[in-house]
Write a protein that holds these residues in place. Structure first.
Motif, PDB file in Angstrom:
ATOM      1  N   HIS A 193       7.302  11.596  -7.699  1.00 11.00           N
ATOM      2  CA  HIS A 193       7.483  12.467  -8.875  1.00 11.00           C
ATOM      3  C   HIS A 193       6.197  12.682  -9.668  1.00 11.00           C
ATOM      4  O   HIS A 193       6.259  12.923 -10.882  1.00 11.00           O
ATOM      5  N   ALA A 194       5.037  12.623  -9.008  1.00 12.95           N
ATOM      6  CA  ALA A 194       3.777  12.826  -9.723  1.00 12.95           C
ATOM      7  C   ALA A 194       3.704  14.224 -10.341  1.00 12.95           C
ATOM      8  O   ALA A 194       3.022  14.425 -11.354  1.00 12.95           O
ATOM      9  N   GLU A 195       4.416  15.188  -9.745  1.00 11.41           N
ATOM     10  CA  GLU A 195       4.385  16.552 -10.277  1.00 11.41           C
ATOM     11  C   GLU A 195       5.476  16.793 -11.317  1.00 11.41           C
ATOM     12  O   GLU A 195       5.459  17.810 -12.008  1.00 11.41           O
ATOM     13  N   ASP A 196       6.435  15.866 -11.402  1.00 16.73           N
ATOM     14  CA  ASP A 196       7.544  16.057 -12.331  1.00 16.73           C
ATOM     15  C   ASP A 196       7.222  15.543 -13.729  1.00 16.73           C
ATOM     16  O   ASP A 196       7.706  16.070 -14.725  1.00 16.73           O
ATOM     17  N   HIS A 197       6.423  14.470 -13.798  1.00 21.43           N
ATOM     18  CA  HIS A 197       6.080  13.850 -15.081  1.00 21.43           C
ATOM     19  C   HIS A 197       7.360  13.348 -15.784  1.00 21.43           C
ATOM     20  O   HIS A 197       8.420  13.269 -15.181  1.00 21.43           O
ATOM     21  N   GLY A 198       7.262  13.006 -17.035  1.00 23.15           N
ATOM     22  CA  GLY A 198       8.428  12.600 -17.798  1.00 23.15           C
ATOM     23  C   GLY A 198       9.103  11.360 -17.263  1.00 23.15           C
ATOM     24  O   GLY A 198       8.486  10.486 -16.658  1.00 23.15           O
ATOM     25  N   ASP A 199      10.422  11.273 -17.510  1.00 22.25           N
ATOM     26  CA  ASP A 199      11.175  10.079 -17.173  1.00 22.25           C
ATOM     27  C   ASP A 199      11.192   9.784 -15.682  1.00 22.25           C
ATOM     28  O   ASP A 199      11.157   8.615 -15.275  1.00 22.25           O
ATOM     29  N   LEU A 200      11.281  10.815 -14.847  1.00 19.34           N
ATOM     30  CA  LEU A 200      11.316  10.587 -13.402  1.00 19.34           C
ATOM     31  C   LEU A 200      10.059   9.855 -12.935  1.00 19.34           C
ATOM     32  O   LEU A 200      10.134   8.892 -12.175  1.00 19.34           O
ATOM     33  N   LEU A 201       8.910  10.327 -13.395  1.00 16.65           N
ATOM     34  CA  LEU A 201       7.655   9.686 -13.013  1.00 16.65           C
ATOM     35  C   LEU A 201       7.554   8.296 -13.633  1.00 16.65           C
ATOM     36  O   LEU A 201       7.164   7.339 -12.950  1.00 16.65           O
ATOM     37  N   ASP A 202       7.903   8.150 -14.889  1.00 17.81           N
ATOM     38  CA  ASP A 202       7.806   6.847 -15.556  1.00 17.81           C
ATOM     39  C   ASP A 202       8.665   5.804 -14.842  1.00 17.81           C
ATOM     40  O   ASP A 202       8.232   4.656 -14.651  1.00 17.81           O
ATOM     41  N   CYS A 203       9.871   6.186 -14.457  1.00 20.81           N
ATOM     42  CA  CYS A 203      10.758   5.252 -13.764  1.00 20.81           C
ATOM     43  C   CYS A 203      10.212   4.893 -12.384  1.00 20.81           C
ATOM     44  O   CYS A 203      10.303   3.738 -11.951  1.00 20.81           O
ATOM     45  N   SER A 204       9.629   5.875 -11.708  1.00 19.41           N
ATOM     46  CA  SER A 204       9.068   5.615 -10.383  1.00 19.41           C
ATOM     47  C   SER A 204       7.882   4.668 -10.476  1.00 19.41           C
ATOM     48  O   SER A 204       7.736   3.758  -9.652  1.00 19.41           O
ATOM     49  N   ILE A 205       7.039   4.863 -11.487  1.00 20.04           N
ATOM     50  CA  ILE A 205       5.884   3.975 -11.674  1.00 20.04           C
ATOM     51  C   ILE A 205       6.350   2.554 -11.975  1.00 20.04           C
ATOM     52  O   ILE A 205       5.857   1.581 -11.383  1.00 20.04           O
ATOM     53  N   ALA A 206       7.297   2.409 -12.878  1.00 24.11           N
ATOM     54  CA  ALA A 206       7.791   1.079 -13.239  1.00 24.11           C
ATOM     55  C   ALA A 206       8.393   0.378 -12.033  1.00 24.11           C
ATOM     56  O   ALA A 206       8.161  -0.822 -11.811  1.00 24.11           O
ATOM     57  N   ASP A 207       9.164   1.120 -11.238  1.00 26.50           N
ATOM     58  CA  ASP A 207       9.773   0.541 -10.041  1.00 26.50           C
ATOM     59  C   ASP A 207       8.709   0.119  -9.035  1.00 26.50           C
ATOM     60  O   ASP A 207       8.784  -0.969  -8.452  1.00 26.50           O
ATOM     61  N   ALA A 208       7.701   0.976  -8.842  1.00 29.53           N
ATOM     62  CA  ALA A 208       6.652   0.666  -7.864  1.00 29.53           C
ATOM     63  C   ALA A 208       5.837  -0.544  -8.293  1.00 29.53           C
ATOM     64  O   ALA A 208       5.506  -1.407  -7.464  1.00 29.53           O
ATOM     65  N   LEU A 209       5.507  -0.650  -9.564  1.00 27.56           N
ATOM     66  CA  LEU A 209       4.735  -1.804 -10.049  1.00 27.56           C
ATOM     67  C   LEU A 209       5.532  -3.098  -9.865  1.00 27.56           C
ATOM     68  O   LEU A 209       4.971  -4.131  -9.470  1.00 27.56           O
ATOM     69  N   ALA A 210       6.829  -3.039 -10.135  1.00 26.12           N
ATOM     70  CA  ALA A 210       7.669  -4.226  -9.940  1.00 26.12           C
ATOM     71  C   ALA A 210       7.765  -4.591  -8.460  1.00 26.12           C
ATOM     72  O   ALA A 210       7.733  -5.779  -8.095  1.00 26.12           O
ATOM     73  N   ARG A 211       7.868  -3.588  -7.604  1.00 20.87           N
ATOM     74  CA  ARG A 211       7.935  -3.853  -6.165  1.00 20.87           C
ATOM     75  C   ARG A 211       6.623  -4.438  -5.650  1.00 20.87           C
ATOM     76  O   ARG A 211       6.620  -5.285  -4.752  1.00 20.87           O
ATOM     77  N   VAL A 212       5.500  -4.003  -6.214  1.00 17.08           N
ATOM     78  CA  VAL A 212       4.204  -4.572  -5.843  1.00 17.08           C
ATOM     79  C   VAL A 212       4.164  -6.057  -6.199  1.00 17.08           C
ATOM     80  O   VAL A 212       3.716  -6.889  -5.398  1.00 17.08           O
ATOM     81  N   GLU A 213       4.619  -6.396  -7.383  1.00 11.54           N
ATOM     82  CA  GLU A 213       4.620  -7.802  -7.800  1.00 11.54           C
ATOM     83  C   GLU A 213       5.500  -8.644  -6.883  1.00 11.54           C
ATOM     84  O   GLU A 213       5.137  -9.768  -6.492  1.00 11.54           O
ATOM     85  N   ALA A 214       6.668  -8.121  -6.503  1.00 11.65           N
ATOM     86  CA  ALA A 214       7.557  -8.832  -5.602  1.00 11.65           C
ATOM     87  C   ALA A 214       6.918  -8.988  -4.218  1.00 11.65           C
ATOM     88  O   ALA A 214       7.056 -10.034  -3.559  1.00 11.65           O
ATOM     89  N   LEU A 215       6.222  -7.951  -3.782  1.00 12.69           N
ATOM     90  CA  LEU A 215       5.568  -8.000  -2.477  1.00 12.69           C
ATOM     91  C   LEU A 215       4.449  -9.022  -2.466  1.00 12.69           C
ATOM     92  O   LEU A 215       4.271  -9.757  -1.474  1.00 12.69           O
ATOM     93  N   VAL A 216       3.671  -9.105  -3.535  1.00 14.46           N
ATOM     94  CA  VAL A 216       2.617 -10.120  -3.622  1.00 14.46           C
ATOM     95  C   VAL A 216       3.219 -11.506  -3.478  1.00 14.46           C
ATOM     96  O   VAL A 216       2.729 -12.355  -2.715  1.00 14.46           O
ATOM     97  N   ALA A 217       4.305 -11.771  -4.206  1.00 14.56           N
ATOM     98  CA  ALA A 217       4.959 -13.084  -4.133  1.00 14.56           C
ATOM     99  C   ALA A 217       5.458 -13.359  -2.719  1.00 14.56           C
ATOM    100  O   ALA A 217       5.313 -14.488  -2.209  1.00 14.56           O
ATOM    101  N   GLU A 218       6.010 -12.346  -2.073  1.00 12.12           N
ATOM    102  CA  GLU A 218       6.525 -12.508  -0.716  1.00 12.12           C
ATOM    103  C   GLU A 218       5.403 -12.834   0.266  1.00 12.12           C
ATOM    104  O   GLU A 218       5.517 -13.759   1.094  1.00 12.12           O
ATOM    105  N   LEU A 219       4.311 -12.099   0.191  1.00 14.41           N
ATOM    106  CA  LEU A 219       3.213 -12.323   1.145  1.00 14.41           C
ATOM    107  C   LEU A 219       2.492 -13.627   0.870  1.00 14.41           C
ATOM    108  O   LEU A 219       2.063 -14.314   1.820  1.00 14.41           O
ATOM    109  N   GLN A 220       2.338 -13.993  -0.382  1.00 10.98           N
ATOM    110  CA  GLN A 220       1.696 -15.268  -0.674  1.00 10.98           C
ATOM    111  C   GLN A 220       2.565 -16.436  -0.209  1.00 10.98           C
ATOM    112  O   GLN A 220       2.045 -17.452   0.267  1.00 10.98           O
ATOM    113  N   ALA A 221       3.879 -16.300  -0.312  1.00  8.55           N
ATOM    114  CA  ALA A 221       4.764 -17.354   0.161  1.00  8.55           C
ATOM    115  C   ALA A 221       4.710 -17.479   1.688  1.00  8.55           C
ATOM    116  O   ALA A 221       4.844 -18.570   2.238  1.00  8.55           O
ATOM    117  N   ALA A 222       4.474 -16.342   2.359  1.00  8.59           N
ATOM    118  CA  ALA A 222       4.388 -16.360   3.824  1.00  8.59           C
ATOM    119  C   ALA A 222       3.094 -16.960   4.318  1.00  8.59           C
ATOM    120  O   ALA A 222       3.007 -17.371   5.462  1.00  8.59           O
TER     121      ALA A 222
END
Length: 222
Positions: A193-222
């Protein structure tokens, strides 16, 4: 100690959320690396900004040099392949490849394509054996290397099963050549949603940042 190879491919120099018109993919890759180093500060990070300094394109001289056996190469051939040698050496050192890349016109930016063309090299990162059922022999499969693909795109629906999934030339354009080399384990996180801006983009960014943090924890545990 784990070695991260951090690659940014966006033409935008800054990061969204920090710089005006900053890159979403750079924001994700920076967040991954900074989150990783928050708990493992002694791990090595190799950084290459190919968006700012693109690798050279493959030329006829490059092809002639690459297909000439190493012991038969003339000095100019070694010079032609020097950049490729350096890029391949970085991958060989790495345990985790962190690639931040935006989708441009359904595919990858030209600098990332040049990077891929420089690292896919017969006799160095793969071999070809016509006597095998699968003639392609990966040369980077001697140990586990994980790839983290952090992308951004203008709208949604590019994920598998999405209504625009058939237009995603970015993901397979990266994963297919990496698999040829033996880099089969890929983890993906995307900002949409980079072209949509607003809430759609904000929610996508927040979700992606949280998924990155979870992925870091997963890979470090592995």
């Amino acid at each position: 100690m784990t070695t991260l190879l951090h690659i940014d491919a966006s033409a935008r120099p800054g990061r969204s959320g920090t710089h005006v018109h900053g890159s979403h993919s750079r924001r994700l890759s920076h967040h991954f690396v900074s989150t990783w180093r928050a708990t493992r500060p002694d791990d090595e990070v190799i950084y290459r900004d190919i968006g700012a300094t693109p690798p050279s394109n493959v030329t006829g001289e490059w092809i002639a040099s690459g297909y000439t056996p190493a012991e038969q190469r003339e000095p100019w051939m070694h010079a032609v392949l020097a950049e490729s040698d350096a890029l391949i050496a970085e991958i060989r050192r790495a345990d985790v490849l962190v690639i931040g890349v935006p989708m441009y016109n359904f595919g990858m930016p030209a600098p990332l394509k040049s990077w891929i063309d420089n690292i896919v090299r017969i006799g160095s990162t793969f071999n070809y054996d016509p006597s095998r059922e699968n003639p392609y022999v990966p040369l980077l499969a001697e140990r586990t290397r994980r790839t983290v693909l952090l992308t951004s795109c203008g709208s949604s629906g590019y994920r598998p099963g999405g209504f625009q999934a058939h237009l995603d030339l970015l993901t397979p354009g990266i994963t297919a050549p990496l698999s040829l080399l033996g880099l089969d384990e890929v983890h993906s996180v995307a900002i949409e949603h980079a072209e949509d801006h607003g809430d759609l983009l904000d929610c996508s960014i927040a979700d992606a940042l949280a998924r990155v943090e979870a992925l870091v924890a997963e890979l470090q545990a592995a």
